[in-house]
Write an enzyme that holds these catalytic residues in place. Structure first.
Site, PDB file in Angstrom:
ATOM      1  N   TYR A  54     -11.647   9.191 -13.852  1.00  0.00           N
ATOM      2  CA  TYR A  54     -11.525   7.989 -13.008  1.00  0.00           C
ATOM      3  C   TYR A  54     -11.938   6.736 -13.780  1.00  0.00           C
ATOM      4  O   TYR A  54     -11.171   5.771 -13.874  1.00  0.00           O
ATOM      5  CB  TYR A  54     -12.379   8.132 -11.728  1.00  0.00           C
ATOM      6  CG  TYR A  54     -12.711   6.792 -11.116  1.00  0.00           C
ATOM      7  CD1 TYR A  54     -11.706   5.990 -10.578  1.00  0.00           C
ATOM      8  CD2 TYR A  54     -14.019   6.299 -11.120  1.00  0.00           C
ATOM      9  CE1 TYR A  54     -12.003   4.734 -10.050  1.00  0.00           C
ATOM     10  CE2 TYR A  54     -14.314   5.048 -10.599  1.00  0.00           C
ATOM     11  CZ  TYR A  54     -13.307   4.267 -10.068  1.00  0.00           C
ATOM     12  OH  TYR A  54     -13.598   3.024  -9.563  1.00  0.00           O
ATOM     13  N   THR A  85      -1.750   5.339 -11.091  1.00  0.00           N
ATOM     14  CA  THR A  85      -2.104   4.165 -10.267  1.00  0.00           C
ATOM     15  C   THR A  85      -2.968   3.177 -11.041  1.00  0.00           C
ATOM     16  O   THR A  85      -2.710   1.975 -11.035  1.00  0.00           O
ATOM     17  CB  THR A  85      -2.815   4.624  -8.978  1.00  0.00           C
ATOM     18  OG1 THR A  85      -1.922   5.471  -8.271  1.00  0.00           O
ATOM     19  CG2 THR A  85      -3.188   3.432  -8.105  1.00  0.00           C
ATOM     20  N   ASP A 129       0.848  -1.196   0.000  1.00  0.00           N
ATOM     21  CA  ASP A 129       0.000   0.000   0.000  1.00  0.00           C
ATOM     22  C   ASP A 129       0.882   1.242   0.000  1.00  0.00           C
ATOM     23  O   ASP A 129       1.832   1.346   0.788  1.00  0.00           O
ATOM     24  CB  ASP A 129      -0.897  -0.025   1.255  1.00  0.00           C
ATOM     25  CG  ASP A 129      -2.018   1.016   1.202  1.00  0.00           C
ATOM     26  OD1 ASP A 129      -1.863   2.040   0.499  1.00  0.00           O
ATOM     27  OD2 ASP A 129      -3.036   0.800   1.878  1.00  0.00           O
ATOM     28  N   THR A 183     -14.677  -1.663 -11.623  1.00  0.00           N
ATOM     29  CA  THR A 183     -15.927  -0.967 -11.343  1.00  0.00           C
ATOM     30  C   THR A 183     -16.929  -1.095 -12.491  1.00  0.00           C
ATOM     31  O   THR A 183     -16.522  -1.245 -13.650  1.00  0.00           O
ATOM     32  CB  THR A 183     -15.607   0.527 -11.094  1.00  0.00           C
ATOM     33  OG1 THR A 183     -16.814   1.261 -11.102  1.00  0.00           O
ATOM     34  CG2 THR A 183     -14.692   1.106 -12.167  1.00  0.00           C
ATOM     35  N   ASP A 184     -18.203  -0.957 -12.157  1.00  0.00           N
ATOM     36  CA  ASP A 184     -19.230  -0.913 -13.206  1.00  0.00           C
ATOM     37  C   ASP A 184     -19.162   0.397 -13.990  1.00  0.00           C
ATOM     38  O   ASP A 184     -19.751   0.526 -15.057  1.00  0.00           O
ATOM     39  CB  ASP A 184     -20.636  -1.099 -12.595  1.00  0.00           C
ATOM     40  CG  ASP A 184     -20.970  -0.089 -11.499  1.00  0.00           C
ATOM     41  OD1 ASP A 184     -20.175   0.828 -11.257  1.00  0.00           O
ATOM     42  OD2 ASP A 184     -22.048  -0.231 -10.883  1.00  0.00           O
ATOM     43  N   GLU A 185     -18.448   1.399 -13.442  1.00  0.00           N
ATOM     44  CA  GLU A 185     -18.415   2.708 -14.107  1.00  0.00           C
ATOM     45  C   GLU A 185     -17.729   2.671 -15.465  1.00  0.00           C
ATOM     46  O   GLU A 185     -17.906   3.587 -16.263  1.00  0.00           O
ATOM     47  CB  GLU A 185     -17.704   3.749 -13.224  1.00  0.00           C
ATOM     48  CG  GLU A 185     -18.513   4.086 -12.011  1.00  0.00           C
ATOM     49  CD  GLU A 185     -18.045   5.352 -11.298  1.00  0.00           C
ATOM     50  OE1 GLU A 185     -17.417   6.211 -11.931  1.00  0.00           O
ATOM     51  OE2 GLU A 185     -18.328   5.462 -10.102  1.00  0.00           O
ATOM     52  N   GLY A 195     -20.387  15.747 -16.077  1.00  0.00           N
ATOM     53  CA  GLY A 195     -20.393  14.415 -16.702  1.00  0.00           C
ATOM     54  C   GLY A 195     -21.039  13.347 -15.827  1.00  0.00           C
ATOM     55  O   GLY A 195     -20.742  12.162 -15.963  1.00  0.00           O
ATOM     56  N   HIS A 196     -21.927  13.769 -14.937  1.00  0.00           N
ATOM     57  CA  HIS A 196     -22.507  12.870 -13.920  1.00  0.00           C
ATOM     58  C   HIS A 196     -23.274  11.705 -14.565  1.00  0.00           C
ATOM     59  O   HIS A 196     -24.257  11.915 -15.258  1.00  0.00           O
ATOM     60  CB  HIS A 196     -23.461  13.709 -13.046  1.00  0.00           C
ATOM     61  CG  HIS A 196     -23.831  13.061 -11.763  1.00  0.00           C
ATOM     62  ND1 HIS A 196     -24.528  13.724 -10.790  1.00  0.00           N
ATOM     63  CD2 HIS A 196     -23.612  11.814 -11.270  1.00  0.00           C
ATOM     64  CE1 HIS A 196     -24.717  12.928  -9.759  1.00  0.00           C
ATOM     65  NE2 HIS A 196     -24.177  11.760 -10.036  1.00  0.00           N
ATOM     66  N   LYS A 243      -9.720   3.438 -15.000  1.00  0.00           N
ATOM     67  CA  LYS A 243     -10.004   2.043 -14.642  1.00  0.00           C
ATOM     68  C   LYS A 243     -10.235   1.216 -15.918  1.00  0.00           C
ATOM     69  O   LYS A 243      -9.790   0.078 -16.024  1.00  0.00           O
ATOM     70  CB  LYS A 243     -11.222   1.953 -13.715  1.00  0.00           C
ATOM     71  CG  LYS A 243     -10.965   2.367 -12.284  1.00  0.00           C
ATOM     72  CD  LYS A 243      -9.898   1.539 -11.568  1.00  0.00           C
ATOM     73  CE  LYS A 243     -10.373   0.186 -11.129  1.00  0.00           C
ATOM     74  NZ  LYS A 243      -9.283  -0.564 -10.425  1.00  0.00           N
ATOM     75  N   LEU A 260     -20.478   9.231  -1.047  1.00  0.00           N
ATOM     76  CA  LEU A 260     -21.782   9.743  -0.641  1.00  0.00           C
ATOM     77  C   LEU A 260     -22.221   9.288   0.756  1.00  0.00           C
ATOM     78  O   LEU A 260     -22.572  10.125   1.601  1.00  0.00           O
ATOM     79  CB  LEU A 260     -22.857   9.346  -1.672  1.00  0.00           C
ATOM     80  CG  LEU A 260     -24.266   9.817  -1.298  1.00  0.00           C
ATOM     81  CD1 LEU A 260     -24.378  11.328  -1.369  1.00  0.00           C
ATOM     82  CD2 LEU A 260     -25.309   9.173  -2.219  1.00  0.00           C
TER      83      LEU A 260
HETATM   84  O1  DAU Z   1     -19.922   2.160  -9.267  1.00  0.00           O
HETATM   85  C1  DAU Z   1     -18.819   1.915  -8.480  1.00  0.00           C
HETATM   86  C2  DAU Z   1     -18.157   3.222  -8.144  1.00  0.00           C
HETATM   87  O2  DAU Z   1     -18.857   3.849  -7.114  1.00  0.00           O
HETATM   88  C3  DAU Z   1     -16.696   3.068  -7.782  1.00  0.00           C
HETATM   89  O3  DAU Z   1     -16.014   2.569  -8.893  1.00  0.00           O
HETATM   90  C4  DAU Z   1     -16.103   4.408  -7.386  1.00  0.00           C
HETATM   91  O4  DAU Z   1     -14.775   4.252  -6.993  1.00  0.00           O
HETATM   92  C5  DAU Z   1     -16.901   4.994  -6.275  1.00  0.00           C
HETATM   93  O5  DAU Z   1     -16.378   6.268  -5.926  1.00  0.00           O
HETATM   94  C6  DAU Z   1     -18.366   5.086  -6.655  1.00  0.00           C
HETATM   95  O6  DAU Z   1     -18.593   6.134  -7.618  1.00  0.00           O
HETATM   96  P1  DAU Z   1     -19.802   7.160  -7.468  1.00  0.00           P
HETATM   97  O7  DAU Z   1     -19.450   8.384  -8.187  1.00  0.00           O
HETATM   98  O8  DAU Z   1     -21.091   6.505  -7.774  1.00  0.00           O
HETATM   99  O9  DAU Z   1     -19.739   7.373  -5.859  1.00  0.00           O
HETATM  100  P2  DAU Z   1     -19.937   8.658  -4.948  1.00  0.00           P
HETATM  101  O10 DAU Z   1     -20.070   8.176  -3.550  1.00  0.00           O
HETATM  102  O11 DAU Z   1     -18.943   9.719  -5.229  1.00  0.00           O
HETATM  103  O12 DAU Z   1     -21.359   9.206  -5.427  1.00  0.00           O
HETATM  104  C7  DAU Z   1     -22.533   8.415  -5.360  1.00  0.00           C
HETATM  105  C8  DAU Z   1     -23.657   9.238  -5.947  1.00  0.00           C
HETATM  106  O13 DAU Z   1     -23.961  10.333  -5.073  1.00  0.00           O
HETATM  107  C9  DAU Z   1     -23.329   9.884  -7.282  1.00  0.00           C
HETATM  108  O14 DAU Z   1     -24.485   9.907  -8.097  1.00  0.00           O
HETATM  109  C10 DAU Z   1     -22.919  11.313  -6.923  1.00  0.00           C
HETATM  110  C11 DAU Z   1     -23.755  11.613  -5.696  1.00  0.00           C
HETATM  111  N1  DAU Z   1     -23.135  12.498  -4.691  1.00  0.00           N
HETATM  112  C12 DAU Z   1     -21.877  12.196  -4.264  1.00  0.00           C
HETATM  113  C13 DAU Z   1     -21.247  12.985  -3.332  1.00  0.00           C
HETATM  114  C14 DAU Z   1     -19.848  12.667  -2.867  1.00  0.00           C
HETATM  115  C15 DAU Z   1     -23.835  13.566  -4.167  1.00  0.00           C
HETATM  116  O15 DAU Z   1     -25.008  13.814  -4.531  1.00  0.00           O
HETATM  117  N2  DAU Z   1     -23.212  14.362  -3.245  1.00  0.00           N
HETATM  118  C16 DAU Z   1     -21.937  14.121  -2.808  1.00  0.00           C
HETATM  119  O16 DAU Z   1     -21.426  14.912  -1.973  1.00  0.00           O
END
Ligand code: DAU
Length: 325
Positions: free
Chosen positions: A139, A88, A22, A113-115, A264-265, A143, A179
């Site tokens: 990201y 990385t 790590d 990831t599924d992303e 790009g959400h 990946k 989140l």
């Molecule tokens: O699908 C698997 C992926 O899930 C992993 O490969 C990623 O490493 C991991 O970070 C995660 O990606 P997301 O972008 O889905 O996760 P995140 O927790 O950042 O966000 C989840 C959802 O919530 C996304 O639609 C964005 C939204 N969000 C996120 C944050 C941090 C918010 O509305 N507010 C926030 O403050």
């Protein structure tokens, strides 16, 4: 995820030896592994998967398997600054593949990831193992690059690899930029929860232990050269996820702060896990509401863990991400 998996393996297989390589970047935390520090089956090596000398140090004369949990994973950070992701997630994966190709490990399991598949527009569409890569963020593009290399090494050199594509993890010890832990810890600090856009996007959620069990099944029974999707079909709109958390913490919706949407959400992720279920007999065991309850309780009972993290560099990031956009 990595530290949870190490706990899982050392407990489930008392004769296995684990070497943890790590780099300890911002999200790495040796505290997560404090209680195995003196376990004779556990060794820690500080190093970077993108540096062959560090990988060589970790694998020594050779190991049975390399499981690549090491990654830059946070989409928002990749939008602020993509560079570390390329090193990385792409060069790191390449370096591990070279170690396997040189015979230093019998196989590589690539945790991905599924992303990489981009997004779906409704909860009824699903990514299969054959879905085309269509990444949206730096990201997920990095990946996807690593995963493409794995597939290419298998096809070109028969380097033994297995690739996994998982939906969103949640559970104890998750760095509070994602989140769920961000929302829970903000609420515990009497702060608001930033919801991007209107919170209409949805995600599919897997509890840490269910993911550990999936990797366990793939490690022992997965076929070399195959790809496995890891999903639970437990899908939830972000706003509904936040409302569940508010309820668990007895807070009301005035704690929600709608903020500028992520660039790009991706609208939604939804994974078809039939192959893993049918071929390897894996099933998720933890329902989303139950896992969320356990997660909220963990953060409630481990304030010391996250309060230390939510200072210094974390606050700098938080300001950049949420106040200065
Ligand atoms: O699908 C698997 C992926 O899930 C992993 O490969 C990623 O490493 C991991 O970070 C995660 O990606 P997301 O972008 O889905 O996760 P995140 O927790 O950042 O966000 C989840 C959802 O919530 C996304 O639609 C964005 C939204 N969000 C996120 C944050 C941090 C918010 O509305 N507010 C926030 O403050």
């Amino acid at each position: 995820m990595g530290s949870n998996f190490i706990h899982h393996i050392l407990t489930a297989y008392p004769n296995y030896k684990v070497i943890n390589l790590d780099k300890l970047t911002y999200a790495g935390n040796l505290e997560n592994l404090k209680n195995v520090e003196n376990n004779p089956n556990y060794t820690f090596v500080k190093g970077d998967i993108a540096k062959s000398e560090d990988v060589e140090k970790a694998v020594g004369e050779g190991v049975d398997v390399i499981i690549n949990y090491a990654a830059e994973t946070h989409v928002d950070r990749s939008i602020l600054d993509p560079k570390a992701f390329l090193f990385t997630d792409i060069i790191g994966t390449y370096t591990l593949l070279e170690a396997v190709r040189a015979g230093k490990a019998k196989k590589l399991i690539q945790i991905s990831t599924d992303e990489v598949f981009g997004m779906v527009r409704s909860m009824n569409e699903e990514f299969t193992e054959q879905s085309r890569f269509d990444p949206s963020s730096p990201y997920s593009a990095s990946k996807a690059g690593g995963d493409h290399l794995c597939a290419a090494y298998w096809r070109t050199y028969q380097t033994p690899v297995i690739i996994t594509h998982s939906c969103n993890f949640y559970g104890p010890n998750q760095y509070p930029e994602k989140l769920i832990p961000l929302a829970v810890t903000n609420l515990l600090e009497e702060k608001k929860v930033p919801v991007y856009g209107k919170g209409e996007q949805f995600r599919e959620w897997i509890f840490t232990e269910d993911h550990c069990r999936a990797i366990d099944a793939i490690l022992h029974n997965g076929q070399i050269g195959e790809v496995y999707n890891i999903g639970t079909r437990q899908r939830s709109k972000n706003i509904d996820t936040i409302k569940l958390i508010l309820k668990l913490l007895s807070k009301d919706e005035s704690q929600i702060e709608y903020v500028k949407d992520r660039a790009g959400h991706d609208f939604g992720y939804a994974v078809n896990p039939d192959k893993l279920m049918n071929e390897l007999g894996w099933q998720p065991q933890v329902k989303f509401e139950e896992g969320l309850k356990q997660t909220v309780n963990w953060y409630k009972n481990n304030e010391n863990w996250w309060k230390k993290i939510k200072s210094g560099d974390y606050l700098e990031y938080y300001k950049k991400q949420y106040k200065e956009r």
